[in-house]
Structures are given as C-alpha cells and as structure tokens.
Design a protein around this motif. Structure first.
Motif, short mmCIF file in Angstrom:
data_model
loop_
_atom_site.label_atom_id
_atom_site.label_comp_id
_atom_site.label_asym_id
_atom_site.label_seq_id
_atom_site.Cartn_x
_atom_site.Cartn_y
_atom_site.Cartn_z
N TYR A 196 1.20 7.07 -10.20
CA TYR A 196 0.36 6.06 -10.82
C TYR A 196 0.39 4.78 -9.98
N LEU A 197 -0.77 4.12 -9.90
CA LEU A 197 -0.86 2.79 -9.31
C LEU A 197 -0.86 1.79 -10.47
N THR A 198 0.10 0.87 -10.48
CA THR A 198 0.23 -0.05 -11.61
C THR A 198 0.28 -1.50 -11.16
N PHE A 199 -0.14 -2.40 -12.04
CA PHE A 199 0.07 -3.84 -11.85
C PHE A 199 -0.03 -4.52 -13.20
N ASN A 200 0.59 -5.69 -13.31
CA ASN A 200 0.60 -6.47 -14.55
C ASN A 200 -0.11 -7.81 -14.42
N THR A 201 -0.16 -8.37 -13.21
CA THR A 201 -0.80 -9.67 -13.01
C THR A 201 -1.56 -9.70 -11.69
N GLU A 261 10.35 6.20 -10.48
CA GLU A 261 10.66 5.67 -9.14
C GLU A 261 9.48 4.86 -8.63
N LYS A 262 9.78 3.70 -8.00
CA LYS A 262 8.73 2.75 -7.61
C LYS A 262 8.69 2.55 -6.10
N TRP A 263 7.47 2.34 -5.60
CA TRP A 263 7.26 1.98 -4.20
C TRP A 263 6.58 0.61 -4.19
N ASN A 264 7.23 -0.37 -3.59
CA ASN A 264 6.82 -1.77 -3.68
C ASN A 264 6.00 -2.23 -2.47
N PRO A 265 5.41 -3.43 -2.55
CA PRO A 265 4.68 -3.98 -1.40
C PRO A 265 5.58 -4.16 -0.18
N THR A 266 5.02 -4.00 0.99
CA THR A 266 5.73 -4.25 2.24
C THR A 266 5.61 -5.73 2.58
N PRO A 267 6.43 -6.25 3.51
CA PRO A 267 6.29 -7.67 3.90
C PRO A 267 4.89 -8.02 4.39
N LEU A 268 4.26 -7.10 5.14
CA LEU A 268 2.88 -7.32 5.54
C LEU A 268 1.99 -6.65 4.50
N GLU A 269 1.78 -7.35 3.37
CA GLU A 269 1.27 -6.66 2.18
C GLU A 269 -0.24 -6.61 2.07
N THR A 270 -0.99 -7.46 2.80
CA THR A 270 -2.43 -7.52 2.58
C THR A 270 -3.20 -7.63 3.90
N GLU A 271 -4.30 -6.91 3.97
CA GLU A 271 -5.26 -7.05 5.07
C GLU A 271 -6.62 -7.37 4.46
N GLN A 272 -7.10 -8.59 4.68
CA GLN A 272 -8.37 -9.01 4.10
C GLN A 272 -9.50 -8.55 5.00
N ASN A 286 0.21 -9.55 -7.94
CA ASN A 286 1.59 -10.04 -7.88
C ASN A 286 2.62 -8.93 -7.91
N ASP A 287 2.27 -7.79 -8.47
CA ASP A 287 3.27 -6.74 -8.68
C ASP A 287 2.67 -5.34 -8.55
N LEU A 288 1.82 -5.14 -7.56
CA LEU A 288 1.22 -3.83 -7.32
C LEU A 288 2.31 -2.85 -6.91
N GLN A 289 2.32 -1.68 -7.54
CA GLN A 289 3.35 -0.67 -7.26
C GLN A 289 2.79 0.73 -7.42
N LEU A 290 3.45 1.67 -6.77
CA LEU A 290 3.25 3.07 -7.06
C LEU A 290 4.45 3.54 -7.88
N VAL A 291 4.21 4.33 -8.93
CA VAL A 291 5.27 4.80 -9.80
C VAL A 291 5.08 6.29 -10.04
N ASP A 292 6.16 7.08 -9.88
CA ASP A 292 6.03 8.51 -10.12
C ASP A 292 6.47 8.88 -11.54
N GLU A 293 6.51 10.18 -11.83
CA GLU A 293 6.80 10.64 -13.18
C GLU A 293 8.22 10.32 -13.63
N ASN A 294 9.10 10.03 -12.68
CA ASN A 294 10.48 9.70 -13.01
C ASN A 294 10.75 8.19 -13.06
#
Length: 437
Positions: A314-319, A281-292, A271-279
């Motif tokens: 860091y790659l992070t998620f909560n749910t 700053e976050k990089w969020n999912p794109t509209p085309l977020e998944t390729e099965q 639900n909330d996969l992100q990349l986060v740097d040391e500061n």
C-alpha cells in the motif's frame, strides 16, 4: 564455499588490469552541493565545518539493522563490505541490495601528492550509480575536502551526470563515504567509465591534480526496473492528486504523481509518504526525496522494496503540504527591511539586510520542516538577486533563516520571491493499494 565471490573478485582484477587511463581528462564542473558549502565557508569558515559535520551526523545517526545469515556470510567473505553496510544501514532498500549480493567490489587506490584516495565498491541500476570511497592525507593536521567528483567515459570525456547526494568528510578516516549520481533513461551510462576526484584545502587552495578510478560495470550486478501502472485519483480537501505509476529499482522506488491544474492550491509534496506491506513493514522517503518535473508533476523517491516481494503493498500518507495559489508570492522591501506580502498564516515575519544578503525569518521549528522555500531558478522580479540561496538553523532555534543574495542600489524597489515549498499542511489519511506480482 564462496567460490562465486572469489571468481568475481578475480574477474574484476583482470578487467582493471586491461583498462587504459588517458593522461588528460579536460575540465571539470563544480558540483552544486559543494559550491553551496564553499559559499557558506566564504561567509563564515566555522559555518562551513558545521555544514559538513551536520550532514555527516544526519546521515550517520542511529539504528542498527538486523542482517540476515546470507549477508553475514557475504560480509565475512568479502573484505571491507561491513564498512559499506555501516554507511547504508539507514536505507533498508540498499541494505537489501547488499544482502542479495547486488554490489560490485572495486578496491582501487590512487595515491599521490600526499593524498590517498580509495574507491571501495559501487552499486548501479537504471536510476542511480552509488560509489563508496574514502580519502586520507599524509599530514593528519591538513583540512582537505573533495572539490569536484565527476564521471567520465573511458576516453576521459565528461559525462552529463551530476552528483546530487553524498558525504564529503568524516572524522573517522577508516569509514567509507557515499556519493550518488542519479542517471537518466535518455542517456545511457557507458559500461567503461572513470570516477574522477579533485580536492581543495580548508584554506580554499585547490589541488591541481586528479585522482582517477577506472570502473568496468559488471553486467551480472545489474537488474532491470519493474513498473506498476496505477492511475488512481486521490482527493484531499478538494485537491486532486493522481498516482500515475510506481517504478521499482534495486536502489530506490519512484512514485510518479500529477496534480490537477484546476486545483485551488499549489501542492508542494507529502510529509509522510510511505510504502507499507501486509505485515506493517514500511519503506520511507530517501534523502533525495523529490524530483519536480513540471508545475503539476513530480516523482517522489522511497526506499526500495525491490528484493522484498510482499504479498500486499500500500502507498500511504496522512498529510500534504499545500498553499492557496494566490499566496505563493512573498514581497519584500529591502530598503525598509519589511515583509510587505506573505502567506496569511503569518509565519514569514521578519527580514534584515546583512552582508549583501536578505535574511528572511520563517517561524517554524527546524525539526518539523527542513526545506528550501525559495529558488532563484523560479520566476523572480527584481534585478539585484544573484547567486544561490541558503538556509540556516540550530537545534535550539524555533525558527529558520533563509538567505537571499541581494546587492543594494541607490533605488531599492520591492522584490518578489516565489515560494517553491512551505509548511502549510492538509491532514487526510489516504491509502492506495498497489497490485503486486
């Protein structure tokens, strides 16, 4: 000053003058997304406009992007580039690409039969070809939309790449539209290609002619991907997830994930996969977020951090979304309009037969979950299901309606639909450190 950009524009001008366009380009395939819009229009003409308008509103919402001094100078020097930034401003990875001059100006216009179509520019790497375009009819009262948008080689032969994401209409005819073709590592995109359009009227009439744009991809506007192998296992509520690798492209970041086949639950995604740097700053999912890729393998797409080069990442998620594997099938009696079997949480409650469709109600707020949950490409028992499925909701709804094409017969047996996604979540705060170069 800006001699580099002037030389690039001059070089493109010579390239396009030398390129020959065949007079006959053959047949075209209808894009899945446009076909979906056409089906909605057939059921309800007003809904078709709502569908198109909603996509524009969703992609055009809010938020200003702080541009660097370098980009400000680049924007002021290259005509029209500010319109590209306006389109991509919600994707910080693409904004960074433009900031680093990773965009190829095209500037071609094809005008005939009362319709002017302009191809402004393209961005391409090993994963995507992104094009920015606009169109305008001489008759301002004419409703007109793209029908097919395809890629061809320089000989006019259709290439096996299909548009998966894009905008097809905007109220402001001066604004640019964006289309994206995902590419494949198995099939090389030719350097010389043609982007080809056909159009249809709001009445459904298809315009016979094509609008074609020859493009010679600039090798100087191409950067290779970077890969980081991880093979790190994460266990969430007893479910094993393996983060295999992360691949960074200029246009997107791909996160390759596998799931243990012995897991008791089917994992649908994050639900909330992100990349986060040391500061932070976050990089969020794109509209085309998944390729099965398979039952237990998927690639998740995030905004690109290719040009950022953080010290820590860091790659992070909560749910995550997951459901017990013995709850993946929904059984419906179409004759009695009754849900016989569904997940134990009771969110699938009602079904009605309407206009050769089964409309299935999911009690979930649309702002919290906007996924298709059924797919005709998955195993389905029942011979009367044909065509594409759909979903509908409004901002005031507290539920989502899923439409399943169904033709009634004299003997109506119960049908089974397999869930490909579902709003059942598991909470677990996880963080995987990524080694950066």
């Amino acid at each position: 000053m800006f001699e580099k950009e002037e030389k690039e524009l001059e070089k493109l001008n010579h390239l396009y003058q030398d390129l020959q366009i065949p007079s006959d380009f053959g047949d075209q395939a209808i894009m899945d997304g446009i076909r979906r819009a056409g089906k909605i229009k057939k059921r309800n003409r007003q809904m078709a406009k709502v569908f198109l308008t909603a996509s524009i509103v969703f992609l055009g919402l809010v938020g200003s992007v702080k541009v660097s001094d370098t980009m400000a100078a680049f924007i002021s020097n290259v005509p029209g580039i500010e319109k590209v930034v306006e389109v991509i401003r919600k994707d910080k990875g693409l904004v960074a690409a433009v900031d680093h001059d990773y965009i190829q100006k095209v500037g071609i216009v094809d005008s005939h039969d009362g319709l002017k179509v302009s191809l402004d520019s393209v961005i391409h790497d090993e994963k995507n070809l992104i094009a920015f375009y606009k169109y305008e009819a001489e008759d301002q009262n004419l409703d007109i939309f793209p029908k097919d948008i395809i890629l061809k080689n320089s000989e006019g032969e259709k290439l096996p790449f299909q548009m998966k994401q894009g905008t097809l209409w905007t109220k402001n005819k001066e604004s640019l539209l964006e289309i994206k073709f995902p590419l494949s590592s198995e099939i090389q995109l030719p350097e010389n290609l043609i982007l080809s359009f056909t159009f249809r009227l709001g009445s459904g009439e298809v315009l016979e002619k094509e609008w074609n744009f020859p493009v010679i991809l600039d090798k100087d506007k191409f950067l290779e991907k970077e890969e980081v192998k991880l093979d790190k296992k994460v266990v969430v509520d007893g479910q094993e997830i393996m983060i295999k690798e992360i691949t960074m492209y200029p246009t997107v970041t791909a996160v390759h994930v596998t799931y243990n086949s012995a897991n008791s639950k089917k994992i649908f995604g994050f639900n909330d996969l992100q990349l986060v740097d040391e500061n932070g700053e976050k990089w969020n999912p794109t509209p085309l977020e998944t390729e099965q890729i398979s039952e237990n393998e998927a690639i998740f797409y995030l905004e690109s951090h290719y040009f950022k080069k953080p010290k820590e990442l860091y790659l992070t998620f909560n749910t995550i979304r997951a459901l017990e594997k013995d709850e993946l099938w929904v059984v419906i009696d179409p004759e009695k309009e009754k849900v016989l079997v569904s997940p134990k949480d009771g969110k699938i409650t009602e079904v009605v037969m309407r206009n050769e469709e089964l409309q299935i109600k999911l009690n979930e707020k649309p702002f919290a979950f906007k996924k298709e949950i059924f797919n005709t490409l998955d195993p389905i028992e029942g011979q009367n299901i044909m065509g594409s499925m759909g979903m509908s909701f409004s901002s005031s709804d507290h539920f989502i309606l899923y439409s399943v094409p169904y033709t009634a017969t004299e003997v109506q047996e119960p049908i089974k639909l397999k869930l490909i996604d579902y709003p059942a979540t598991i909470q677990s705060k996880e963080e995987v450190r990524i080694k950066v170069k």
